[in-house]
Scaffold this motif. Structure first.
Motif, PDB file in Angstrom:
ATOM      1  N   ASP A  30     -34.976  58.279   7.763  1.00 26.65           N
ATOM      2  CA  ASP A  30     -34.788  57.048   8.530  1.00 26.65           C
ATOM      3  C   ASP A  30     -35.905  56.852   9.553  1.00 26.65           C
ATOM      4  OD1 ASP A  30     -32.478  56.625   7.106  1.00 26.65           O
ATOM      5  OD2 ASP A  30     -31.145  57.401   8.667  1.00 26.65           O
ATOM      6  N   LYS A  31     -36.293  57.935  10.235  1.00 23.66           N
ATOM      7  CA  LYS A  31     -37.351  57.837  11.245  1.00 23.66           C
ATOM      8  C   LYS A  31     -38.693  57.485  10.611  1.00 23.66           C
ATOM      9  CE  LYS A  31     -34.858  58.904  14.851  1.00 23.66           C
ATOM     10  NZ  LYS A  31     -34.572  57.895  15.912  1.00 23.66           N
ATOM     11  N   MET A  36     -43.015  53.478   9.331  1.00 23.94           N
ATOM     12  CA  MET A  36     -43.781  52.669   8.373  1.00 23.94           C
ATOM     13  C   MET A  36     -43.608  51.181   8.659  1.00 23.94           C
ATOM     14  SD  MET A  36     -45.205  54.812   6.092  1.00 23.94           S
ATOM     15  CE  MET A  36     -45.277  54.094   4.464  1.00 23.94           C
ATOM     16  N   LEU A  37     -42.381  50.770   8.979  1.00 18.89           N
ATOM     17  CA  LEU A  37     -42.131  49.363   9.287  1.00 18.89           C
ATOM     18  C   LEU A  37     -42.862  48.938  10.559  1.00 18.89           C
ATOM     19  CD1 LEU A  37     -38.309  49.158   8.461  1.00 18.89           C
ATOM     20  CD2 LEU A  37     -40.190  48.186   7.128  1.00 18.89           C
ATOM     21  N   THR A  38     -42.932  49.838  11.530  1.00 25.23           N
ATOM     22  CA  THR A  38     -43.658  49.537  12.770  1.00 25.23           C
ATOM     23  C   THR A  38     -45.144  49.343  12.485  1.00 25.23           C
ATOM     24  OG1 THR A  38     -42.071  50.802  14.089  1.00 25.23           O
ATOM     25  CG2 THR A  38     -44.228  50.374  15.078  1.00 25.23           C
ATOM     26  N   LEU A  44     -51.084  47.410  10.280  1.00 27.79           N
ATOM     27  CA  LEU A  44     -51.848  48.628  10.041  1.00 27.79           C
ATOM     28  C   LEU A  44     -51.720  49.104   8.599  1.00 27.79           C
ATOM     29  CD1 LEU A  44     -51.052  50.543  13.354  1.00 27.79           C
ATOM     30  CD2 LEU A  44     -53.115  49.250  12.770  1.00 27.79           C
ATOM     31  N   LEU A  45     -50.720  48.613   7.903  1.00 28.08           N
ATOM     32  CA  LEU A  45     -50.576  48.882   6.475  1.00 28.08           C
ATOM     33  C   LEU A  45     -49.786  47.749   5.837  1.00 28.08           C
ATOM     34  CD1 LEU A  45     -47.414  49.985   5.987  1.00 28.08           C
ATOM     35  CD2 LEU A  45     -48.371  52.057   6.956  1.00 28.08           C
ATOM     36  N   CYS A  46     -49.868  47.680   4.502  1.00 22.02           N
ATOM     37  CA  CYS A  46     -49.224  46.606   3.747  1.00 22.02           C
ATOM     38  C   CYS A  46     -48.103  47.187   2.895  1.00 22.02           C
ATOM     39  CB  CYS A  46     -50.262  45.908   2.864  1.00 22.02           C
ATOM     40  SG  CYS A  46     -49.571  44.635   1.782  1.00 22.02           S
ATOM     41  N   LEU A  47     -46.938  46.524   2.905  1.00 23.79           N
ATOM     42  CA  LEU A  47     -45.792  46.979   2.126  1.00 23.79           C
ATOM     43  C   LEU A  47     -45.570  46.147   0.864  1.00 23.79           C
ATOM     44  CD1 LEU A  47     -43.214  47.549   5.025  1.00 23.79           C
ATOM     45  CD2 LEU A  47     -44.865  49.174   4.070  1.00 23.79           C
TER      46      LEU A  47
END
Length: 225
Positions: A30-31, A36-38, A44-47
């Motif tokens: 979960d953390k 990653m979502l932050t 800073l990154l693409c999902l």
């Protein structure tokens, strides 16, 4: 006789320790997902899986079950089942299940050859329309407007390309497949560890491709066994 008397205590300690480890694993998952979502919110990154530089999921563990090796992945957010086709399905987890050769199994999965085959399983949800929000029993899960979110475990069944020819794969821009539902879970999202345990049970006893069951029936089956 003394060891037999102590067995219930050992069983209790084993189940308690395993439960704590699973809880810790779930918290870590979960953390990491929130991290990653932050990063994604700050660009800073693409999902987005349709982008070549995307990072839509991450590995949360690997385990071996006889001749089966499971590698578990968690998607950072609900992701369309197919990248460029709207199926109404959204995936949250993926399991790569490798069927190992005998030599590889005996060597602990590190030597002795590769895997014979790899199958892909997913934890997905689909928003099912309901007549009205009032008609939905809130005690059974969470409604989203006029739809109810239903979860299931299913298998990726390849449609295109349908061969192992490397040239067909090179020419295929986006692989296509359908979702073969194996286990209906209802409207409550399972934890990562809980979903993995359900898949392991499915793989242990085997399943018919024509059978789709509910988690209630599946649980009753194991309790009866």
């Amino acid at each position: 006789s003394f060891l037999y008397t102590c067995q219930p205590y050992f069983n209790h300690l084993e189940s308690t320790a395993r439960s704590n480890l699973l809880d810790f694993s779930q918290q870590l998952c979960d953390k990491l997902e929130q991290l990653m979502l932050t990063y994604a919110r700050h660009s800073l990154l693409c999902l987005d899986e349709t982008k070549p530089d995307s990072l839509s999921h991450f590995c949360i563990g690997q385990t071996q079950l006889g001749r089966l090796r499971l590698t578990v992945f968690r998607y950072c957010k609900p992701t369309p089942y197919l990248a460029q086709v709207n199926t109404g399905l959204y995936k949250r987890m993926r399991w790569n299940v490798e069927r190992l050769r005998d030599g590889l199994q005996q060597a602990g999965g590190e030597q002795g050859g590769g895997s014979e085959d790899t199958e892909y399983y997913f934890l997905c949800y689909e928003d099912i329309p309901i007549a009205s929000a009032e008609a939905f029993d809130e005690s059974q899960g969470v409604s989203h407007g006029n739809v109810v979110r239903m979860w299931s475990i299913g298998q990726w069944v390849q449609i295109n390309p349908n061969t192992e020819d490397i040239y067909d794969w090179i020419m295929c821009e986006v692989p296509q497949a359908y979702y073969h539902q194996l286990l209906f879970l209802g409207s409550d999202e399972p934890s990562s560890s809980g979903a993995t345990e359900l898949l392991q049970q499915l793989l242990c006893v085997g399943f018919s491709h024509s059978d789709v069951t509910s988690v209630e029936n599946w649980t009753s089956f194991f309790q009866a066994g």
